[in-house]
Every structure is written in C-alpha cells, then in structure tokens.
Design a protein around this motif. Sequence first.
Motif, PDB file in Angstrom:
ATOM      1  N   TYR A  67     -20.880 -13.386   1.672  1.00  0.00           N
ATOM      2  CA  TYR A  67     -19.751 -13.329   0.746  1.00  0.00           C
ATOM      3  C   TYR A  67     -19.583 -11.892   0.270  1.00  0.00           C
ATOM      4  CZ  TYR A  67     -17.300 -13.573  -3.693  1.00  0.00           C
ATOM      5  OH  TYR A  67     -16.433 -13.354  -4.720  1.00  0.00           O
ATOM      6  N   TYR A  68     -18.317 -11.449   0.146  1.00  0.00           N
ATOM      7  CA  TYR A  68     -18.060 -10.089  -0.309  1.00  0.00           C
ATOM      8  C   TYR A  68     -16.744 -10.058  -1.055  1.00  0.00           C
ATOM      9  CZ  TYR A  68     -17.590  -4.994  -0.015  1.00  0.00           C
ATOM     10  OH  TYR A  68     -17.460  -3.654  -0.311  1.00  0.00           O
ATOM     11  N   SER A  69     -16.743  -9.520  -2.259  1.00  0.00           N
ATOM     12  CA  SER A  69     -15.510  -9.442  -3.051  1.00  0.00           C
ATOM     13  C   SER A  69     -14.987  -8.012  -3.147  1.00  0.00           C
ATOM     14  CB  SER A  69     -15.750 -10.004  -4.454  1.00  0.00           C
ATOM     15  OG  SER A  69     -16.716  -9.214  -5.137  1.00  0.00           O
ATOM     16  N   GLY A  70     -15.556  -7.097  -2.386  1.00  0.00           N
ATOM     17  CA  GLY A  70     -15.225  -5.689  -2.490  1.00  0.00           C
ATOM     18  C   GLY A  70     -13.822  -5.294  -2.054  1.00  0.00           C
ATOM     19  N   LEU A  71     -13.087  -6.200  -1.415  1.00  0.00           N
ATOM     20  CA  LEU A  71     -11.721  -5.879  -1.025  1.00  0.00           C
ATOM     21  C   LEU A  71     -10.691  -6.472  -1.982  1.00  0.00           C
ATOM     22  CD1 LEU A  71     -11.823  -6.271   2.873  1.00  0.00           C
ATOM     23  CD2 LEU A  71     -12.347  -4.275   1.475  1.00  0.00           C
ATOM     24  N   ALA A  72     -11.160  -7.083  -3.063  1.00  0.00           N
ATOM     25  CA  ALA A  72     -10.247  -7.706  -4.022  1.00  0.00           C
ATOM     26  C   ALA A  72      -9.437  -6.677  -4.802  1.00  0.00           C
ATOM     27  CB  ALA A  72     -11.034  -8.591  -4.988  1.00  0.00           C
ATOM     28  N   ALA A  73      -9.964  -5.486  -4.922  1.00  0.00           N
ATOM     29  CA  ALA A  73      -9.271  -4.429  -5.667  1.00  0.00           C
ATOM     30  C   ALA A  73      -9.338  -3.132  -4.872  1.00  0.00           C
ATOM     31  CB  ALA A  73      -9.924  -4.245  -7.039  1.00  0.00           C
ATOM     32  N   THR A  74      -8.486  -2.207  -5.257  1.00  0.00           N
ATOM     33  CA  THR A  74      -8.460  -0.923  -4.575  1.00  0.00           C
ATOM     34  C   THR A  74      -9.729  -0.125  -4.843  1.00  0.00           C
ATOM     35  OG1 THR A  74      -7.168   1.074  -4.218  1.00  0.00           O
ATOM     36  CG2 THR A  74      -7.267   0.256  -6.460  1.00  0.00           C
ATOM     37  N   GLY A  75     -10.095   0.684  -3.880  1.00  0.00           N
ATOM     38  CA  GLY A  75     -11.241   1.567  -4.041  1.00  0.00           C
ATOM     39  C   GLY A  75     -10.850   2.806  -4.830  1.00  0.00           C
ATOM     40  N   PRO A  76     -11.822   3.658  -5.120  1.00  0.00           N
ATOM     41  CA  PRO A  76     -11.517   4.882  -5.866  1.00  0.00           C
ATOM     42  C   PRO A  76     -10.573   5.782  -5.073  1.00  0.00           C
ATOM     43  CG  PRO A  76     -13.766   4.924  -5.028  1.00  0.00           C
ATOM     44  CD  PRO A  76     -13.222   3.568  -4.730  1.00  0.00           C
ATOM     45  N   PRO A  77      -9.675   6.498  -5.762  1.00  0.00           N
ATOM     46  CA  PRO A  77      -8.730   7.353  -5.045  1.00  0.00           C
ATOM     47  C   PRO A  77      -9.433   8.521  -4.352  1.00  0.00           C
ATOM     48  CG  PRO A  77      -8.529   7.675  -7.409  1.00  0.00           C
ATOM     49  CD  PRO A  77      -9.492   6.550  -7.202  1.00  0.00           C
ATOM     50  N   ILE A  78      -8.928   8.866  -3.195  1.00  0.00           N
ATOM     51  CA  ILE A  78      -9.489   9.973  -2.417  1.00  0.00           C
ATOM     52  C   ILE A  78      -8.494  11.130  -2.485  1.00  0.00           C
ATOM     53  CG2 ILE A  78     -10.198  10.752  -0.126  1.00  0.00           C
ATOM     54  CD1 ILE A  78     -10.925   7.814   0.463  1.00  0.00           C
ATOM     55  N   ALA A  79      -8.938  12.228  -3.071  1.00  0.00           N
ATOM     56  CA  ALA A  79      -8.086  13.417  -3.166  1.00  0.00           C
ATOM     57  C   ALA A  79      -8.212  14.199  -1.870  1.00  0.00           C
ATOM     58  CB  ALA A  79      -8.533  14.279  -4.350  1.00  0.00           C
ATOM     59  N   PRO A  80      -7.204  14.833  -1.433  1.00  0.00           N
ATOM     60  CA  PRO A  80      -5.868  14.953  -2.019  1.00  0.00           C
ATOM     61  C   PRO A  80      -4.880  13.951  -1.433  1.00  0.00           C
ATOM     62  CG  PRO A  80      -6.054  16.538  -0.243  1.00  0.00           C
ATOM     63  CD  PRO A  80      -7.354  15.760  -0.293  1.00  0.00           C
ATOM     64  N   PHE A  81      -5.366  12.864  -0.859  1.00  0.00           N
ATOM     65  CA  PHE A  81      -4.526  11.978  -0.056  1.00  0.00           C
ATOM     66  C   PHE A  81      -3.803  10.892  -0.843  1.00  0.00           C
ATOM     67  CE2 PHE A  81      -7.969  13.487   2.775  1.00  0.00           C
ATOM     68  CZ  PHE A  81      -7.183  14.322   3.551  1.00  0.00           C
ATOM     69  N   ASN A  82      -4.173  10.677  -2.111  1.00  0.00           N
ATOM     70  CA  ASN A  82      -3.504   9.680  -2.943  1.00  0.00           C
ATOM     71  C   ASN A  82      -3.619   8.274  -2.356  1.00  0.00           C
ATOM     72  OD1 ASN A  82      -2.285   9.286  -5.387  1.00  0.00           O
ATOM     73  ND2 ASN A  82      -0.225   9.774  -4.695  1.00  0.00           N
ATOM     74  N   VAL A  83      -4.820   7.961  -1.898  1.00  0.00           N
ATOM     75  CA  VAL A  83      -5.091   6.658  -1.311  1.00  0.00           C
ATOM     76  C   VAL A  83      -6.453   6.174  -1.807  1.00  0.00           C
ATOM     77  CG1 VAL A  83      -6.137   7.630   0.788  1.00  0.00           C
ATOM     78  CG2 VAL A  83      -5.177   5.334   0.856  1.00  0.00           C
ATOM     79  N   GLY A  84      -6.552   4.874  -2.035  1.00  0.00           N
ATOM     80  CA  GLY A  84      -7.835   4.260  -2.365  1.00  0.00           C
ATOM     81  C   GLY A  84      -8.290   3.415  -1.198  1.00  0.00           C
ATOM     82  N   LEU A  85      -9.546   3.557  -0.808  1.00  0.00           N
ATOM     83  CA  LEU A  85     -10.081   2.814   0.331  1.00  0.00           C
ATOM     84  C   LEU A  85     -11.278   1.981  -0.093  1.00  0.00           C
ATOM     85  CD1 LEU A  85      -9.977   5.616   3.060  1.00  0.00           C
ATOM     86  CD2 LEU A  85      -8.387   3.702   2.804  1.00  0.00           C
ATOM     87  N   SER A  86     -11.327   0.747   0.381  1.00  0.00           N
ATOM     88  CA  SER A  86     -12.472  -0.140   0.183  1.00  0.00           C
ATOM     89  C   SER A  86     -12.870  -0.655   1.560  1.00  0.00           C
ATOM     90  CB  SER A  86     -12.102  -1.333  -0.694  1.00  0.00           C
ATOM     91  OG  SER A  86     -11.550  -0.920  -1.910  1.00  0.00           O
ATOM     92  N   SER A  87     -14.165  -0.742   1.828  1.00  0.00           N
ATOM     93  CA  SER A  87     -14.587  -1.219   3.150  1.00  0.00           C
ATOM     94  C   SER A  87     -15.561  -2.375   3.037  1.00  0.00           C
ATOM     95  CB  SER A  87     -15.226  -0.084   3.951  1.00  0.00           C
ATOM     96  OG  SER A  87     -16.428   0.329   3.344  1.00  0.00           O
TER      97      SER A  87
END
Length: 198
Positions: A39-59
């Motif tokens: 079981y994994y709930s790590g994709l339920a929310a956005t990951g921390p933002p990655i500068a300078p790309f303005n994207v949050g990644l969760s894996s």
Amino acid sequence: MAKAVLLLLALLPFPSLALNQDFCIADLPQAAVTADDFYYSGLAATGPPIAPFNVGLSSAFAARFPGVNGLGISAARADMAPGGVVPLHWHPLATELLLVIDGSMVCGFISAALNKVYARTLHKGDLMVLPQGQLHYQYNLGNATAVALSSYSSSNPGIQILDFALFANDLPSEVVSKVTVLDEAQVRKLKAMFGGSG
C-alpha cells in the motif's frame, strides 16, 4: 512418440521449480512483509516543487513503495503549475505510459535513431507512451495546474534529467562549454543555478 513427449517435458521448466517466491519486498525476508508493503499513499498529493521548473513530482518506485520491487511496474505523479515543465529527461530502464488526469499539456519525445520529435497536445483522459531510453518532456499549456499520472515498466525506471546531468556536476565549465557548444559564461551561470561546480 513417448520418448519425444518425455524429452519435451524434460526441457520445459516446471512452474514450481522456476519460481521460488511470489514477490520480493526490497531486502526484507517474506516473513517480515506486511500488507503495508503493498500500500502506498504517496501519490495522493503533489510532491515538493522543483526549481526552476515549477513542477512537483511524487514517485512510487521500489525505494519508496517496496511492494513493487521486482514486479516490473511503478508509478509517478507530476503536478505542473501554469508555465511548469518536466524538463528533457529519460528513463534508462523503463517505458513510460503517461495519463493526463487534469488540465492540458504538451508531451513529446525525441527518437534516438532519427532525432525526430513526436509530440502531442494532451487533455484530461489522454494517454501517451514514451519509449524506454528516449529523451522526453512535458509542459503545461493552460492557466491552471495540469496533473499527470505515469506508469512504468520497471519498479525502478531510473531517471536522468538533462539539465542536472549537464550543470549539477563537477565537470569543469570549459569542458561543458566544449562538448555542448554553449558559451562558457552561460555554462557557469547554469552551473550556479543547478548547484554544480567547476
């Protein structure tokens, strides 16, 4: 005929002999495995933002989600703010299947054999496959956050982001300049931005 059948049976692996366990949770023995490992709930929310790309990644790769270890699958989530981008990168160990779950984005890859770009504008519900080892990217087209869910054909697809590979290292700036034909001053600026040295 009977000898041929016996020979054929001798050459075929028996499932009970070929598979010595049903799954492999990272480095844990099967006796220590619990339902929580699957079981994994790590994709339920956005990951921390990655500068300078303005994207949050969760894996949900094997390191974070032990249940996928050895099963040939994993997943990730990308939340791109307006203007956000998942920069040129590749997965050396997996093919990616990207599903847009909100918003719209451009998604594309560059074939290694022809240097041809294959890109499409994707909207909610659209899928795109990104072949293993090919440079690919996504960027948000709209004024709202775009969200994509990716699945991979490996529990550890690996990732190398081109910007970090070029500028977050200790390769001397003059060498990066020579091998990329970028101006050395620009290389130094980018190394400072991405935390590289040299």
